[in-house]
Design a protein around this motif. Structure first.
Motif, mmCIF file in Angstrom:
data_model
loop_
_atom_site.group_PDB
_atom_site.id
_atom_site.type_symbol
_atom_site.label_atom_id
_atom_site.label_comp_id
_atom_site.label_asym_id
_atom_site.label_seq_id
_atom_site.Cartn_x
_atom_site.Cartn_y
_atom_site.Cartn_z
ATOM 1 N N GLY A 141 1.052 -1.339 0.165
ATOM 2 C CA GLY A 141 -0.059 -0.086 -0.063
ATOM 3 C C GLY A 141 1.333 1.613 0.219
ATOM 4 O O GLY A 141 1.388 1.897 -1.148
ATOM 5 N N ALA A 142 1.113 1.979 1.750
ATOM 6 C CA ALA A 142 1.789 3.018 1.228
ATOM 7 C C ALA A 142 3.381 2.631 2.019
ATOM 8 O O ALA A 142 3.717 1.626 2.591
ATOM 9 C CB ALA A 142 1.144 4.132 2.293
ATOM 10 N N SER A 143 3.762 3.610 1.899
ATOM 11 C CA SER A 143 5.320 3.824 2.410
ATOM 12 C C SER A 143 5.955 5.422 2.477
ATOM 13 O O SER A 143 5.384 6.341 1.134
ATOM 14 C CB SER A 143 6.917 4.132 0.932
ATOM 15 N N ILE A 144 6.029 5.147 4.070
ATOM 16 C CA ILE A 144 5.590 6.471 4.403
ATOM 17 C C ILE A 144 7.351 7.278 5.269
ATOM 18 O O ILE A 144 7.591 6.510 6.023
ATOM 19 C CB ILE A 144 4.770 7.105 5.872
ATOM 20 N N HIS A 145 8.202 7.810 4.380
ATOM 21 C CA HIS A 145 9.008 8.436 4.804
ATOM 22 C C HIS A 145 9.685 9.385 5.165
ATOM 23 O O HIS A 145 9.922 10.561 3.982
ATOM 24 C CB HIS A 145 9.701 7.416 4.223
ATOM 25 N N ASP A 146 10.333 9.927 6.542
ATOM 26 C CA ASP A 146 10.774 11.099 6.643
ATOM 27 C C ASP A 146 9.292 11.477 6.873
ATOM 28 O O ASP A 146 9.601 13.101 5.709
ATOM 29 C CB ASP A 146 11.909 11.403 5.469
ATOM 30 N N VAL A 147 8.610 11.894 7.499
ATOM 31 C CA VAL A 147 7.699 12.612 7.490
ATOM 32 C C VAL A 147 7.964 13.676 8.424
ATOM 33 O O VAL A 147 7.491 12.605 9.695
ATOM 34 C CB VAL A 147 6.230 11.817 7.037
ATOM 35 N N ARG A 148 7.233 15.153 9.008
ATOM 36 C CA ARG A 148 7.004 15.701 10.211
ATOM 37 C C ARG A 148 6.066 16.140 10.264
ATOM 38 O O ARG A 148 5.133 16.750 9.505
ATOM 39 C CB ARG A 148 8.100 16.851 9.681
ATOM 40 N N PHE A 149 5.039 15.518 11.482
ATOM 41 C CA PHE A 149 4.396 16.103 12.093
ATOM 42 C C PHE A 149 4.654 17.130 12.920
ATOM 43 O O PHE A 149 5.014 17.020 13.996
ATOM 44 C CB PHE A 149 3.036 15.138 12.117
ATOM 45 N N SER A 150 3.371 18.078 12.513
ATOM 46 C CA SER A 150 3.638 19.554 13.974
ATOM 47 C C SER A 150 2.142 19.476 13.763
ATOM 48 O O SER A 150 1.014 19.912 12.997
ATOM 49 C CB SER A 150 4.191 20.329 13.541
ATOM 50 N N GLY A 151 1.640 20.999 14.611
ATOM 51 C CA GLY A 151 0.401 21.505 14.584
ATOM 52 C C GLY A 151 -0.636 20.191 15.136
ATOM 53 O O GLY A 151 -1.866 21.216 14.413
ATOM 54 N N ASP A 171 -5.419 -5.508 4.366
ATOM 55 C CA ASP A 171 -4.352 -5.716 3.909
ATOM 56 C C ASP A 171 -3.360 -4.645 3.226
ATOM 57 O O ASP A 171 -2.633 -4.825 1.965
ATOM 58 C CB ASP A 171 -4.336 -6.657 2.927
ATOM 59 N N TYR A 172 -3.442 -3.424 3.516
ATOM 60 C CA TYR A 172 -3.216 -2.792 2.556
ATOM 61 C C TYR A 172 -1.697 -2.084 3.587
ATOM 62 O O TYR A 172 -1.086 -1.561 4.297
ATOM 63 C CB TYR A 172 -3.625 -0.769 3.289
ATOM 64 N N TRP A 173 -0.248 -2.935 3.518
ATOM 65 C CA TRP A 173 0.746 -2.656 3.960
ATOM 66 C C TRP A 173 1.116 -1.706 3.569
ATOM 67 O O TRP A 173 1.302 -1.509 3.033
ATOM 68 C CB TRP A 173 1.514 -4.214 2.972
ATOM 69 N N THR A 174 1.866 -0.965 5.207
ATOM 70 C CA THR A 174 2.578 -0.024 4.692
ATOM 71 C C THR A 174 4.091 0.223 6.023
ATOM 72 O O THR A 174 4.039 -0.467 7.029
ATOM 73 C CB THR A 174 1.405 0.978 5.102
ATOM 74 N N THR A 175 4.878 0.975 5.132
ATOM 75 C CA THR A 175 5.903 0.500 6.890
ATOM 76 C C THR A 175 6.033 2.556 6.410
ATOM 77 O O THR A 175 5.265 3.645 5.690
ATOM 78 C CB THR A 175 7.173 0.457 5.074
ATOM 79 N N PHE A 176 6.495 2.480 7.906
ATOM 80 C CA PHE A 176 6.342 3.918 8.246
ATOM 81 C C PHE A 176 8.105 3.623 8.589
ATOM 82 O O PHE A 176 9.169 2.884 9.313
ATOM 83 C CB PHE A 176 6.403 4.361 9.551
ATOM 84 N N ARG A 177 8.898 5.326 8.197
ATOM 85 C CA ARG A 177 10.216 5.099 8.873
ATOM 86 C C ARG A 177 10.779 6.669 8.678
ATOM 87 O O ARG A 177 10.146 7.512 7.921
ATOM 88 C CB ARG A 177 11.317 4.656 7.370
ATOM 89 N N ASP A 178 11.557 7.107 10.048
ATOM 90 C CA ASP A 178 11.958 8.320 10.557
ATOM 91 C C ASP A 178 11.048 9.504 9.869
ATOM 92 O O ASP A 178 10.466 9.950 9.327
ATOM 93 C CB ASP A 178 13.187 9.115 8.958
ATOM 94 N N VAL A 179 10.238 9.399 11.045
ATOM 95 C CA VAL A 179 8.629 9.744 11.445
ATOM 96 C C VAL A 179 8.677 11.037 12.561
ATOM 97 O O VAL A 179 9.191 9.695 13.574
ATOM 98 C CB VAL A 179 7.250 9.005 11.549
ATOM 99 N N SER A 180 8.785 11.706 12.223
ATOM 100 C CA SER A 180 8.739 13.199 13.626
ATOM 101 C C SER A 180 7.280 12.997 13.897
ATOM 102 O O SER A 180 6.574 13.913 12.770
ATOM 103 C CB SER A 180 10.285 13.578 13.434
#
Length: 203
Positions: A141-151, A171-180
């Motif tokens: 499904g999704a690859s979510i890398h180097d994402v910054r959440f604020s606010g 079955d939406y296989w998703t990876t998170f990496r370097d999330v802040s």
């Protein structure tokens, strides 16, 4: 497709399945629905299509809404003050969100809300919404890398699972990496409540 569909050079062409030459430095804001979307038909290029440096803010619904699409990469995105910043909707496969800033409510928007009573805040604010299933059930499904959440505050959600139960499983296989996360309080980080309450128990 408008008038171009009847042109001789367009014979046999379908933009939905064609490679993207370039999409760079585009801005979408203050739309009644979504800033950028591939709904309803989707976009299925054979090679990865890169959307670079997209800024989408203060839209009534989603900053970016990806639906029935495959092989898309969103790099260096700035998404702010939308109801949902990035919506990985149903049927999305191999979708990359990389080097992105997701802002629930920016300082500028807080000022607008405090000084302009005719402007109302969103009923809910979500960073990322993931759907439960992919297009063909064979790809990631999704690859979510180097994402910054604020606010974001404790009334908001960083990541939510869409409660759609039409497939009955996740079955939406998703990876998170370097999330802040940059916030004074801890918002509800992963919200599975809607999906679980509707019978999806394999997240």
């Amino acid at each position: 497709r408008g008038l171009t569909a009847s042109m001789p050079l367009s014979e046999g062409m379908n933009p939905r399945f064609m490679n993207l030459k370039g999409f760079r430095d585009n801005v979408a804001h203050s739309n009644g629905q979504h800033g950028l979307r591939t709904y309803p038909q989707g976009f299925l290029p054979p090679d990865q299509a890169v959307f670079y440096n997209t800024r989408s803010f203060r839209n009534d619904q989603d900053g970016i809404f990806v639906h029935n699409s495959r092989n898309l990469a969103f790099q260096r995105s700035l998404l702010a003050d939308n109801r949902i910043q990035f919506d990985f909707d149903q049927g999305g496969e191999n979708i990359l969100l990389q080097n992105a800033s997701l802002i629930g409510v920016s300082d500028q928007y807080k000022y607008v809300l405090s000084t302009q009573p005719e402007v109302s805040a969103h009923s809910s604010t979500i960073g990322i919404e993931l759907h439960g299933f992919t297009l063909d059930n064979v790809n990631d499904g999704a690859s979510i890398h180097d994402v910054r959440f604020s606010g974001f505050d404790d009334t908001m959600t960083l990541v939510e699972i869409d409660p759609d139960v039409s497939h009955g499983h996740f079955d939406y296989w998703t990876t998170f990496r370097d999330v802040s996360v940059e916030a004074d309080v801890t918002p509800a980080q992963f919200n599975f409540t809607g999906a679980i309450s509707n019978g999806i128990d394999d997240i």
